[in-house]
Design an enzyme around this catalytic site. Structure first.
Site, mmCIF file in Angstrom:
data_model
loop_
_atom_site.group_PDB
_atom_site.id
_atom_site.type_symbol
_atom_site.label_atom_id
_atom_site.label_comp_id
_atom_site.label_asym_id
_atom_site.label_seq_id
_atom_site.Cartn_x
_atom_site.Cartn_y
_atom_site.Cartn_z
ATOM 1 N N ARG A 260 0.655 15.976 -12.696
ATOM 2 C CA ARG A 260 0.679 16.550 -11.212
ATOM 3 C C ARG A 260 2.252 16.793 -10.807
ATOM 4 O O ARG A 260 3.117 16.086 -11.127
ATOM 5 C CB ARG A 260 0.168 15.367 -10.252
ATOM 6 C CG ARG A 260 -1.072 15.194 -10.461
ATOM 7 C CD ARG A 260 -2.076 14.273 -9.351
ATOM 8 N NE ARG A 260 -3.286 13.752 -9.983
ATOM 9 C CZ ARG A 260 -4.135 13.171 -9.266
ATOM 10 N NH1 ARG A 260 -3.687 12.227 -8.088
ATOM 11 N NH2 ARG A 260 -5.331 12.755 -9.851
ATOM 12 N N ARG A 275 4.255 6.840 -9.186
ATOM 13 C CA ARG A 275 4.011 8.143 -8.969
ATOM 14 C C ARG A 275 4.738 9.242 -9.944
ATOM 15 O O ARG A 275 5.913 9.457 -9.981
ATOM 16 C CB ARG A 275 4.429 8.503 -7.471
ATOM 17 C CG ARG A 275 3.571 9.977 -7.071
ATOM 18 C CD ARG A 275 4.320 10.166 -5.776
ATOM 19 N NE ARG A 275 3.459 9.465 -4.750
ATOM 20 C CZ ARG A 275 2.295 9.564 -4.207
ATOM 21 N NH1 ARG A 275 1.750 10.887 -4.524
ATOM 22 N NH2 ARG A 275 1.797 8.801 -3.265
ATOM 23 N N GLU A 347 -3.127 1.503 -4.006
ATOM 24 C CA GLU A 347 -4.457 2.284 -4.660
ATOM 25 C C GLU A 347 -4.223 2.369 -6.199
ATOM 26 O O GLU A 347 -3.262 2.536 -6.864
ATOM 27 C CB GLU A 347 -4.177 3.736 -4.062
ATOM 28 C CG GLU A 347 -5.265 4.511 -4.758
ATOM 29 C CD GLU A 347 -5.373 5.841 -4.122
ATOM 30 O OE1 GLU A 347 -4.768 6.319 -3.210
ATOM 31 O OE2 GLU A 347 -5.973 6.844 -5.010
ATOM 32 N N SER A 350 -10.039 5.723 -6.742
ATOM 33 C CA SER A 350 -10.556 6.319 -5.813
ATOM 34 C C SER A 350 -11.994 7.061 -6.344
ATOM 35 O O SER A 350 -11.946 7.535 -7.371
ATOM 36 C CB SER A 350 -9.655 7.495 -5.333
ATOM 37 O OG SER A 350 -10.124 8.150 -4.153
ATOM 38 N N ARG A 389 -0.972 2.218 -13.297
ATOM 39 C CA ARG A 389 -0.886 1.357 -12.124
ATOM 40 C C ARG A 389 -1.722 0.120 -12.689
ATOM 41 O O ARG A 389 -1.051 -0.799 -12.099
ATOM 42 C CB ARG A 389 -1.436 2.005 -10.905
ATOM 43 C CG ARG A 389 -0.906 3.314 -10.371
ATOM 44 C CD ARG A 389 -1.127 3.576 -9.000
ATOM 45 N NE ARG A 389 -0.492 4.834 -8.579
ATOM 46 C CZ ARG A 389 -0.633 5.498 -7.352
ATOM 47 N NH1 ARG A 389 -1.797 5.279 -6.634
ATOM 48 N NH2 ARG A 389 0.002 6.529 -6.944
#
Length: 428
Positions: A260, A275, A347, A350, A389
């Site tokens: 990303r 991130r 988070e 998801s 994570r």
RNA sequence: GGACAGGUGGCCGAGCGGUUUAAGGCACACGCUUGGAAAGCGUGCGUGGUGUAACAGCCACCGCGGGUUCGAAUCCCGCCCUGUCCGCCA
């Protein structure tokens, strides 16, 4: 992609869905384009029918050796109107498509109202936050102390938002991925897939990444996109197909790196593994009938939660409000893991039910056992889990005062029986 | 990278300027037959759009986009994709 017929039949429900997304009503405007479009199509088709009939007459006449000048002259006189009619119809049709394809999916009725993450609703918690007898460190402090989490080298070689994991941490990441895949394939009924990481435009379009989110993905100079999630290749496994209902549901899982560009995230979460431009993730994708998708969504979320339960990591599950959901989703659960180093839930998964939104874009249909024709499939995707994570969560939750980290029971067989990742060597 | 061959409905496959309204087969559905099944026989069966109360009807679609023509799956041009062989390569 929305079905204009649904908007025609239920403009109120459509606008209500948009409102839940924080968007202004659009049905009146879209229906006006649709009205013009249909008028243009009707006009154009009438002329086409005329031309076709005349051409057939010409063919018959010529066959018989009779003159066909009158009919040919009549067709010629239609020429201009035909061209204009076809162009108008095509232009309006395209206009409608362009308007529809950038709109987000409509939230389900049980999705809470709200503008942003503050309006998300917690629906359950699991596990107790550990009481530390010492101030817990964050994962960066723990990892850099041993040198097994190396951001400095990554900066020299790749830039910011990349990392080298080494030795125990590299193995821990591999162990986590393997543990997750084994759980999903043996108990969850998912088929393990090792997909391509470079995809074409049409695949990115099919799941809704394009045209809106081009800048969030990396692009190669010969036209490929690096997958931002394995959802892209896995979901596209059913693109341009018509499945038999008996084959459903399909369940796929994959462990892949995700790429990303984080174009809009400058300055956010700059610390550590949270991130990155490249991160590892185990993904779940299900393909179902419309009737199955809601139950499958719960099942998938449960599958993701199961990973955290087995790892002994405390978490909570929330349902996202209309304003915070991704565009393709009609309902999303986020799972947030407790991170003592940040003193916060963050988070880690998801899980989204996309309904037929992606299926329409991809051309993914099935043939129902009963009844005629084909219907669009429903697609779902979820992380189970974001492996980087999860590694963060393991380090922070299982740390000891000396900087060593106890290996969770469930992972030990994947770590060669290792009980604990050693503390950093004492400074000399 | 080079050369060649191809892209037709869920699948296979014929068609290569006008009765194609895309043959035929497989698969699927229903019926007949049967003790039951298989086989066989019969019927139905592409997608999208438009249209209709619902049918009907109409239009488009033969990889995509242009062009030629009264008329294009069929001819021409460009592009995309797939396969095979050669080259390169882990």
């Amino acid at each position: 992609m929305h079905d204009i017929r649904f908007i025609r039949e239920s403009p109120g429900a459509f606008d209500a869905g948009l409102k839940k997304r924080g968007l202004a009503p659009l049905s009146a405007e879209l229906l006006e384009i649709d009205r013009l479009r249909r008028a243009a199509i009707s006009g154009s088709e009438g002329l086409q029918a005329k031309r076709k009939a005349l051409s057939q007459q010409i063919g018959i006449a010529k066959r018989k050796g009779e003159p066909a000048d009158a009919a040919m002259a009549e067709v010629a006189s239609l020429e201009e109107a035909l061209k204009k009619g076809e162009a108008d119809a095509a232009r309006l049709d395209e206009q409608l498509t362009h308007r529809l394809e950038v709109l987000p999916n409509l939230p389900l009725d049980d999705v809470p109202e709200g503008a942003d993450e503050h309006d998300n609703v917690e629906i359950r918690r699991h596990g107790n936050q550990r009481n530390f007898s010492f101030p817990p460190k964050d994962h960066v402090a723990l990892g850099e102390a041993t040198g097994e989490m190396d951001f400095a080298s990554a900066v020299r070689i790749s830039g910011s938002r990349f990392v080298f994991l080494k030795a125990h941490l590299a193995r821990l990441e591999r162990a986590l991925a393997q543990f997750m895949l084994d759980l999903h394939t043996t108990e969850g009924g998912y088929t393990e897939v090792n997909p391509p990481l470079l995809v074409r435009d049409n695949a990115a379009y099919g799941v809704g990444q394009l045209p809106k989110f081009a800048e969030d993905m990396f692009h190669t100079d010969n036209g490929y996109w690096l997958v931002p999630t394995a959802e892209v290749p896995l979901t596209n496994l059913v693109n341009d197909t018509v499945l038999d209902e008996a084959a459903l549901p399909l369940r796929f899982t994959a462990f892949t790196p995700c790429f990303r560009s984080e174009a809009g995230a400058a300055g956010k979460d700059t610390r550590g593994l949270i991130r990155l431009h490249q991160f590892p993730k185990v993904e779940l994708v299900s393909v179902t009938t419309p009737e199955q998708s809601a139950a499958e969504h719960e099942r998938m979320t449960g599958q993701a939660e199961e990973v955290l339960k087995r790892l002994g990591l405390p978490f909570r599950t929330i349902v996202l409000c209309g304003g915070d959901m991704g565009p393709a989703s009609r309902k999303t659960y986020d799972i947030e893991v407790w991170l003592p180093g940040q003193n916060a839930y963050r988070e880690i998964s998801s899980c989204s039910n996309c309904g037929d939104y992606q299926a329409r874009r991809m051309g993914a249909r099935y043939r129902p056992k009963e009844g005629k024709g084909t219907r669009f499939l429903h697609t779902l995707n979820g992380s189970a889990l974001a492996v980087g994570r999860t590694l963060v969560a393991v380090l922070e939750n299982y740390q000891n005062e000396d900087g060593s980290v106890t290996v969770p029971e469930a992972l030990r067989s994947y770590m060669g029986g290792l009980q604990s990742i050693p503390a950093p060597a004492a400074k000399k």
